[in-house]
Design an enzyme around this catalytic site. Structure first.
Site, PDB file in Angstrom:
ATOM      1  N   ARG A 304      -1.652   4.842  -6.015  1.00 47.82           N
ATOM      2  CA  ARG A 304      -1.379   4.257  -7.325  1.00 47.82           C
ATOM      3  C   ARG A 304      -1.892   2.825  -7.344  1.00 47.82           C
ATOM      4  O   ARG A 304      -1.713   2.073  -6.367  1.00 47.82           O
ATOM      5  CB  ARG A 304       0.134   4.236  -7.619  1.00 47.82           C
ATOM      6  CG  ARG A 304       0.688   5.575  -8.037  1.00 47.82           C
ATOM      7  CD  ARG A 304       0.137   6.010  -9.412  1.00 47.82           C
ATOM      8  NE  ARG A 304       0.586   7.330  -9.813  1.00 47.82           N
ATOM      9  CZ  ARG A 304      -0.058   8.474  -9.546  1.00 47.82           C
ATOM     10  NH1 ARG A 304      -1.201   8.455  -8.875  1.00 47.82           N
ATOM     11  NH2 ARG A 304       0.418   9.630  -9.978  1.00 47.82           N
ATOM     12  N   GLU A 333      -4.295   2.049 -16.676  1.00 49.70           N
ATOM     13  CA  GLU A 333      -5.323   3.085 -16.774  1.00 49.70           C
ATOM     14  C   GLU A 333      -5.526   3.496 -18.228  1.00 49.70           C
ATOM     15  O   GLU A 333      -4.538   3.838 -18.892  1.00 49.70           O
ATOM     16  CB  GLU A 333      -4.937   4.293 -15.916  1.00 49.70           C
ATOM     17  CG  GLU A 333      -4.938   3.954 -14.426  1.00 49.70           C
ATOM     18  CD  GLU A 333      -4.722   5.150 -13.506  1.00 49.70           C
ATOM     19  OE1 GLU A 333      -4.522   6.267 -13.997  1.00 49.70           O
ATOM     20  OE2 GLU A 333      -4.754   4.949 -12.289  1.00 49.70           O
ATOM     21  N   HIS A 352      -9.465   7.961 -11.758  1.00 49.16           N
ATOM     22  CA  HIS A 352      -8.293   8.771 -11.377  1.00 49.16           C
ATOM     23  C   HIS A 352      -8.661  10.261 -11.286  1.00 49.16           C
ATOM     24  O   HIS A 352      -8.142  11.102 -12.022  1.00 49.16           O
ATOM     25  CB  HIS A 352      -7.147   8.562 -12.378  1.00 49.16           C
ATOM     26  CG  HIS A 352      -5.802   8.905 -11.804  1.00 49.16           C
ATOM     27  ND1 HIS A 352      -4.648   8.242 -12.145  1.00 49.16           N
ATOM     28  CD2 HIS A 352      -5.414   9.841 -10.898  1.00 49.16           C
ATOM     29  CE1 HIS A 352      -3.617   8.762 -11.489  1.00 49.16           C
ATOM     30  NE2 HIS A 352      -4.070   9.747 -10.722  1.00 49.16           N
TER      31      HIS A 352
HETATM   32  N1  LIG Z   1      -5.280   9.925  -7.241  1.00 56.89           N
HETATM   33  C1  LIG Z   1      -4.726  11.087  -7.532  1.00 56.89           C
HETATM   34  O1  LIG Z   1      -5.189  11.803  -8.395  1.00 56.89           O
HETATM   35  C2  LIG Z   1      -3.541  11.526  -6.777  1.00 56.89           C
HETATM   36  C3  LIG Z   1      -2.650  10.612  -6.320  1.00 56.89           C
HETATM   37  N2  LIG Z   1      -1.550  11.005  -5.636  1.00 56.89           N
HETATM   38  C4  LIG Z   1      -0.651   9.966  -5.184  1.00 56.89           C
HETATM   39  O2  LIG Z   1      -0.622   9.951  -3.778  1.00 56.89           O
HETATM   40  C5  LIG Z   1       0.645   9.503  -3.341  1.00 56.89           C
HETATM   41  C6  LIG Z   1       1.142  10.379  -2.210  1.00 56.89           C
HETATM   42  O3  LIG Z   1       1.263  11.706  -2.602  1.00 56.89           O
HETATM   43  P1  LIG Z   1       1.879  12.786  -1.591  1.00 56.89           P
HETATM   44  O4  LIG Z   1       1.305  12.592  -0.265  1.00 56.89           O
HETATM   45  O5  LIG Z   1       1.766  14.090  -2.241  1.00 56.89           O
HETATM   46  O6  LIG Z   1       3.388  12.321  -1.585  1.00 56.89           O
HETATM   47  P2  LIG Z   1       4.408  12.445  -0.385  1.00 56.89           P
HETATM   48  O7  LIG Z   1       5.727  12.199  -0.962  1.00 56.89           O
HETATM   49  O8  LIG Z   1       4.184  13.723   0.359  1.00 56.89           O
HETATM   50  O9  LIG Z   1       4.026  11.252   0.594  1.00 56.89           O
HETATM   51  C7  LIG Z   1       4.315   9.924   0.334  1.00 56.89           C
HETATM   52  C8  LIG Z   1       4.675   9.288   1.656  1.00 56.89           C
HETATM   53  O10 LIG Z   1       4.790   7.897   1.464  1.00 56.89           O
HETATM   54  C9  LIG Z   1       5.818   7.447   2.299  1.00 56.89           C
HETATM   55  N3  LIG Z   1       6.276   6.129   1.916  1.00 56.89           N
HETATM   56  C10 LIG Z   1       7.242   5.805   1.026  1.00 56.89           C
HETATM   57  N4  LIG Z   1       7.377   4.478   0.981  1.00 56.89           N
HETATM   58  C11 LIG Z   1       6.495   3.960   1.870  1.00 56.89           C
HETATM   59  C12 LIG Z   1       6.183   2.639   2.274  1.00 56.89           C
HETATM   60  N5  LIG Z   1       6.801   1.599   1.766  1.00 56.89           N
HETATM   61  N6  LIG Z   1       5.224   2.491   3.200  1.00 56.89           N
HETATM   62  C13 LIG Z   1       4.582   3.548   3.723  1.00 56.89           C
HETATM   63  N7  LIG Z   1       4.856   4.819   3.392  1.00 56.89           N
HETATM   64  C14 LIG Z   1       5.799   5.011   2.455  1.00 56.89           C
HETATM   65  C15 LIG Z   1       6.849   8.530   2.218  1.00 56.89           C
HETATM   66  O11 LIG Z   1       7.718   8.490   3.316  1.00 56.89           O
HETATM   67  C16 LIG Z   1       6.021   9.776   2.214  1.00 56.89           C
HETATM   68  O12 LIG Z   1       5.852  10.281   3.512  1.00 56.89           O
HETATM   69  C17 LIG Z   1       1.523   9.508  -4.581  1.00 56.89           C
HETATM   70  O13 LIG Z   1       1.635   8.208  -5.064  1.00 56.89           O
HETATM   71  C18 LIG Z   1       0.769  10.294  -5.570  1.00 56.89           C
HETATM   72  O14 LIG Z   1       1.042   9.932  -6.857  1.00 56.89           O
HETATM   73  C19 LIG Z   1      -1.296  12.310  -5.358  1.00 56.89           C
HETATM   74  C20 LIG Z   1      -2.156  13.269  -5.799  1.00 56.89           C
HETATM   75  C21 LIG Z   1      -3.338  12.959  -6.575  1.00 56.89           C
HETATM   76  O1  LIG Z   2      -0.577  13.989  -8.862  1.00 55.12           O
HETATM   77  C1  LIG Z   2      -0.745  12.767  -8.942  1.00 55.12           C
HETATM   78  O2  LIG Z   2       0.074  11.939  -8.522  1.00 55.12           O
HETATM   79  C2  LIG Z   2      -1.926  12.250  -9.578  1.00 55.12           C
HETATM   80  O3  LIG Z   2      -2.123  11.071  -9.551  1.00 55.12           O
HETATM   81  C3  LIG Z   2      -2.785  13.149 -10.334  1.00 55.12           C
HETATM   82  O4  LIG Z   2      -2.820  12.648 -11.637  1.00 55.12           O
HETATM   83  P1  LIG Z   2      -3.398  13.513 -12.835  1.00 55.12           P
HETATM   84  O5  LIG Z   2      -2.520  14.703 -12.982  1.00 55.12           O
HETATM   85  O6  LIG Z   2      -4.784  13.897 -12.464  1.00 55.12           O
HETATM   86  O7  LIG Z   2      -3.340  12.617 -14.016  1.00 55.12           O
END
Ligand SMILES: NC(=O)C1=CN([C@@H]2O[C@H](COP(=O)(O)OP(=O)(O)OC[C@H]3O[C@@H](n4cnc5c(N)ncnc54)[C@H](O)[C@@H]3O)[C@@H](O)[C@H]2O)C=CC1
Ligand SMILES: O=C(O)C(=O)COP(=O)(O)O
Length: 656
Positions: A304, A333, A352
Site C-alpha cells: 500500500r 490513487e 495498482h
Molecule cells: N498491489 C496489489 O494489487 C496487491 C496488494 N496487496 C497488499 O499486500 C499486502 C499483503 O497481502 P497478504 O500477504 O495477502 O496479507 P497477509 O495478511 O497474508 O500478510 C501481511 C503480513 O504483514 C505482517 N505485518 C503486519 N504488520 C507488520 C509490520 N508492522 N511489519 C512487518 N510485517 C507486518 C503480518 O504479520 C502478515 O504476516 C496487503 O497490504 C495487501 O493489500 C495484496 C494483493 C494485491
Molecule cells: O487485494 C489487494 O489488496 C489489492 O490491492 C488488489 O486491489 P484491486 O482489487 O486490484 O483494486
C-alpha cells in the site's frame, strides 16, 4: 453509535420458511447464525421465550440459497468495481446485481440505502457516511481482494455490517508482480522501453544491477511476502524478512531468516514491502527509516502506498540514498498527474496492477461472491474481517448453547431492579473440556445480546457485540471451569452473574451478592438449572414464572390451581430449596401468558411472582408485597421425602 434516526433496522435475511423437506424446524448451524448476523429488530423488553423460539424457527435458512421460484424478495447486490464474470454469475443466481462503476461518494450513498450487499475492490472508499446512508439495510461488504484499508471497519462494526474479503486468490498475482517490478527496476526495463520508443538507442545509460547474490528484505512475511521470498530465492538472492507476527519456523522452512526491522533495512540491497496498511505501518518508511538504509538500496512496493512517506522517498531518491523504487501503489490513487514520485526518472510505476491477472480476477470474483452469498444466507464467512471466524464444526456443536446463552442473558437482566446500570457481568462456563479448546466468542456475543437488547434500542449481532458492550460500559469477563462430566458435550453449564446491581427477585441473588442464574442444554433444549442459590430444572421455552415461597406442603398444588383456573397450561414446574421448610423458589413454565390478575393471585398468596413476560407485573406485586404467614396449604403434590435439591415436576403436570 448511531442516532435513533440512523439506527440499523435489519430486515429478515434471505431465507425461505417453506415447509419443503430442505427446511428444518430445528435451527441448523446456518440458521442459528442468522440470529447473530441478521437478527430482526430488537426484541421488546418483555420476553416470551416461546415467541423468541418461534422467531428463531422462522429464520431457518435453506442451505443453497433461494431457488428461482422463491417468493422472497431477492437481495440487491451493488458491485461498484469491475469483477470477474464467474463471480457475477454466481451473484446473479442469488440476487439482483447492480454493476455501477465509478460512482461518486454521493451517488454511492444514494444507492446504498437500497442495497443488502456491496462488493468493492481497492478503488471504492466505503466510509462511515456510506454505512450511515445504508440505514441498517447493508448487511455485508465484500472486498474482492486482500487490503481492507478502503473500508471503515470501525463504522461497519458499529452498524453491525459484516465485512468479508477474498484473501487468497490474488496472492500469486501480487507476488509475481513484485518480482516483475524487482527485475524490471534492476534492469531499467521501463525506462529503456520509453527511451527506445522515443527513437533513442541508449545502451550505456541503462546498465542495470544483478540480482543474484544480493540481499532482499521482505517486509511483511504473510501470503504475498512468503511467495515473493520463494521466488527471489529461485533467482539466487539471499532473503531475509521482518514480520513481528510471523512464526520463525515458517520462514526457516523456506530458508528465510526473520530479523528485526532495523537489521532488515540496514543490510538489504532490495527491500520489498508486503505488510498491510494499518495505523502502525502508516509511513513506516520515512526520513528516519531512509537514513538507516544501505546507500543505494532499491525499494519495491506492491502493498500500500501509505506505508511510505512519499515526500521522504523523493528526498531519499534525490539524495542518492535510495537508488531506485518500483511502485504499484500510492497514497492517493490515482496519484496527482504532476506527482514528483511518479515522474522521477529512477522510479518505475504501475497503476495498482498487482492483482490484475485474468486468473487472479476470476479467482477473487468467485471467492468474494461465495463469501457474500454465504453471509446473506446467514453463514459466518470464513473470511470475515470484523467478526470472529468460527470453524463450521464448532458452530454446529455450539448451536444449542448459543440459544441458551441469549436466554440466560435476557433472564438475568430482567432480574435487575430497573433493568439498567449493569456495568459488569461474569460468565462461568463449566465444561469437561480443556478450557483452551473452548471457543466462547459466540456465546459471549449472545449473552451480551441478551443483556443489552432488552434494556436499550441497540441492535446486537456477532459483529458488534463486543463493541456495543464496551460502548455501554458493560464489562463481560469469562471464566472456564473444568468439571468432571462427559467431554462429549462442549459445555456442562453456563452461569451468568451480574454484580453491583439490585435485584427485583431477592432469591435470584447468590450468597456472593450477585444476581446469578445458570442453565444447561438438556435434550438439545435450553434449561434453567439454578437461580441464586436455588437449584431448579425448568425448560427455558414459553413463559416462565419465578416465585419466592416458603417450602411447605401444598404450594405447588395451589399455584397450579390458580393457573389452571385461568386456563394457563403448566409445562414445567420446579421447586428449589436449600433447607427443608425454609425459603424456596418455584420456577413454573407456562404455555400461555398469565394475566396480571393471575400473577397477582399467586403473588398475594405466596409473596410475589416475576415473569419473563412483563416486568411491570413484578413491580406491581412488589408494591403489594405482603409476607403471608397464613398459607392455606393445598393438596401436596410433592413426592414424600423430598430430597434437598431441585425437584422437577415434568410436563405431565397439566391444567386440571
Ligand atoms: N498491489 C496489489 O494489487 C496487491 C496488494 N496487496 C497488499 O499486500 C499486502 C499483503 O497481502 P497478504 O500477504 O495477502 O496479507 P497477509 O495478511 O497474508 O500478510 C501481511 C503480513 O504483514 C505482517 N505485518 C503486519 N504488520 C507488520 C509490520 N508492522 N511489519 C512487518 N510485517 C507486518 C503480518 O504479520 C502478515 O504476516 C496487503 O497490504 C495487501 O493489500 C495484496 C494483493 C494485491
Ligand atoms: O487485494 C489487494 O489488496 C489489492 O490491492 C488488489 O486491489 P484491486 O482489487 O486490484 O483494486
Amino acid at each position: 453509535m448511531a442516532s435513533s434516526s440512523t439506527k440499523p433496522v435489519f430486515t429478515p435475511p434471505f431465507t425461505t420458511t417453506s415447509s419443503s423437506s430442505s427446511s428444518s424446524s430445528q435451527p441448523s448451524t446456518r440458521s442459528s447464525l442468522l440470529s447473530f448476523l441478521h437478527s430482526t429488530t430488537p426484541t421488546p423488553i418483555s420476553l416470551n421465550i416461546s415467541r423468541s423460539q418461534a422467531a428463531e424457527t422462522s429464520r431457518v435458512s435453506r442451505v443453497g440459497g433461494q431457488d428461482a421460484n422463491s417468493q422472497e424478495t431477492k437481495p440487491t447486490i451493488l458491485v461498484s468495481e469491475k469483477l470477474g464474470e464467474a463471480g457475477l454469475e454466481l451473484l446473479r443466481s442469488f440476487g439482483d446485481v447492480d454493476c455501477s462503476y465509478d460512482l461518486s461518494q454521493e451517488d454511492l450513498c444514494k444507492k446504498i440505502a437500497s442495497c443488502d450487499a456491496l462488493i468493492v475492490r481497492s478503488g471504492t472508499k466505503v466510509t462511515r457516511q456510506v454505512f450511515e446512508a445504508a440505514k441498517g439495510k447493508l448487511k455485508v461488504v465484500g472486498r474482492a481482494g486482500v487490503g481492507i484499508d478502503n473500508v471503515d471497519l470501525q463504522a461497519a462494526t458499529e452498524y453491525g455490517c459484516l465485512v468479508v474479503n477474498a484473501p487468497t486468490a490474488n496472492t500469486v498475482a501480487a507476488a509475481e508482480h513484485g518480482i516483475a517490478l524487482l527485475a524490471a527496476m534492476a534492469r531499467n526495463v521501463a525506462q529503456a522501453d520509453a527511451s527506445m520508443k522515443s527513437g533513442q538507442w541508449q545502451r550505456s545509460k541503462y546498465v542495470g544491477v544483478s540480482l543474484v547474490g544480493k540481499t532482499l528484505a521482505v517486509m511483511g512475511f504473510g501470503k504475498v511476502g512468503s511467495e515473493v521470498a520463494r521466488r527471489a530465492k529461485g533467482l539466487g538472492m539471499q532473503v531475509i524478512a521482518h514480520d513481528p507476527y510471523a512464526p520463525a519456523d515458517r520462514a526457516r522452512a523456506i530458508g528465510v531468516e526473520l530479523v528485526s526491522f532495523d537489521q532488515a533495512i540496514s543490510t538489504a540491497d532490495f527491500i520489498s514491502l508486503h505488510m498491510p496498511l494499518t495505523p502502525s505501518t502508516k509511513k513506516v518508511f520515512n526520513d528516519d527509516t531512509f537514513a538507516k538504509v544501505k546507500t543505494g538500496v532499491r525499494i519495491i512496493n506492491v502493498a500500500r502506498g501509505g506505508v511510505i512517506d512519499e515526500d521522504a522517498l523523493v528526498r531519499a531518491l534525490d539524495s542518492g540514498k535510495v537508488a531506485q523504487a518500483a511502485l504499484d501503489v500510492f497514497t492517493e490513487e490515482p496519484p496527482p498527474k504532476d506527482s514528483k514520485l511518479v515522474q522521477h526518472e529512477r522510479v518505475t510505476v504501475t497503476p495498482h496492477l498487482g492483482a490484475s491477472t485474468k486468473e487472479a480476477q476470476e479467482g477473487v470474483a468467485i471467492e468474494i461472491a461465495e463469501a457474500v452469498v454465504g453471509a446473506l444466507q446467514g453463514e459466518l464467512a470464513a473470511t470475515a474481517v470484523n467478526a470472529p471466524m468460527v470453524p463450521a464444526e464448532v458452530l454446529s456443536e455450539l448451536a444449542p448453547y448459543v440459544v441458551l446463552a441469549e436466554k440466560l442473558g435476557r433472564l438475568a437482566v430482567q432480574l435487575v431492579a430497573g433493568g439498567s446500570g449493569i456495568k459488569s457481568a461474569k460468565v462461568v462456563y463449566r465444561s469437561a473440556r480443556d478450557p483452551d479448546n473452548l471457543d466462547t466468542r459466540l456465546l459471549r456475543a449472545m449473552i451480551t445480546k441478551g443483556i443489552i437488547e432488552p434494556i436499550s434500542d441497540s441492535f446486537i449481532n456477532l459483529v458488534n457485540a463486543d463493541f456495543t458492550a464496551k460502548q455501554k460500559g458493560l464489562r463481560i469477563s469469562e471464566e472456564r471451569v473444568v468439571v468432571d462430566t462427559s467431554p462429549e458435550f462442549p459445555i456442562h453449564t453456563i452461569q451468568v452473574q451480574l454484580s453491583n446491581v439490585d435485584s427485583k427477585f431477592g432469591s435470584g441473588v447468590s450468597e456472593g451478592g450477585d444476581i446469578s442464574i445458570e442453565g444447561r442444554v438438556k435434550y438439545g433444549k435450553p434449561h434453567l438449572t439454578r437461580v441464586g442459590s436455588f437449584s431448579v430444572d425448568v425448560s427455558l421455552e414459553g413463559n416462565l414464572i419465578l416465585c419466592r415461597q416458603v417450602d411447605q406442603p401444598g404450594m405447588i398444588g395451589q399455584v397450579g390451581n390458580i393457573l389452571g383456573e385461568q386456563n394457563v397450561n403448566v409445562s414445567f414446574m420446579s421447586v428449589g430449596r436449600t433447607v427443608k421448610r425454609r425459603k424456596a423458589i418455584m420456577a413454573i413454565g407456562v404455555d400461555e401468558e398469565p394475566s396480571q390478575e393471575t400473577l397477582k393471585k399467586i403473588g398475594l398468596a405466596y409473596y410475589f411472582a416475576c415473569t419473563l413476560q412483563n416486568l411491570l407485573i413484578l413491580d406491581i406485586l412488589l408494591g403489594q408485597l405482603v409476607p403471608n404467614p397464613e398459607h392455606r396449604p393445598a393438596k401436596n403434590i410433592l413426592p414424600p421425602n423430598t430430597p434437598n435439591k431441585a425437584i422437577t415436576i415434568g410436563p405431565e403436570i397439566k391444567k386440571p
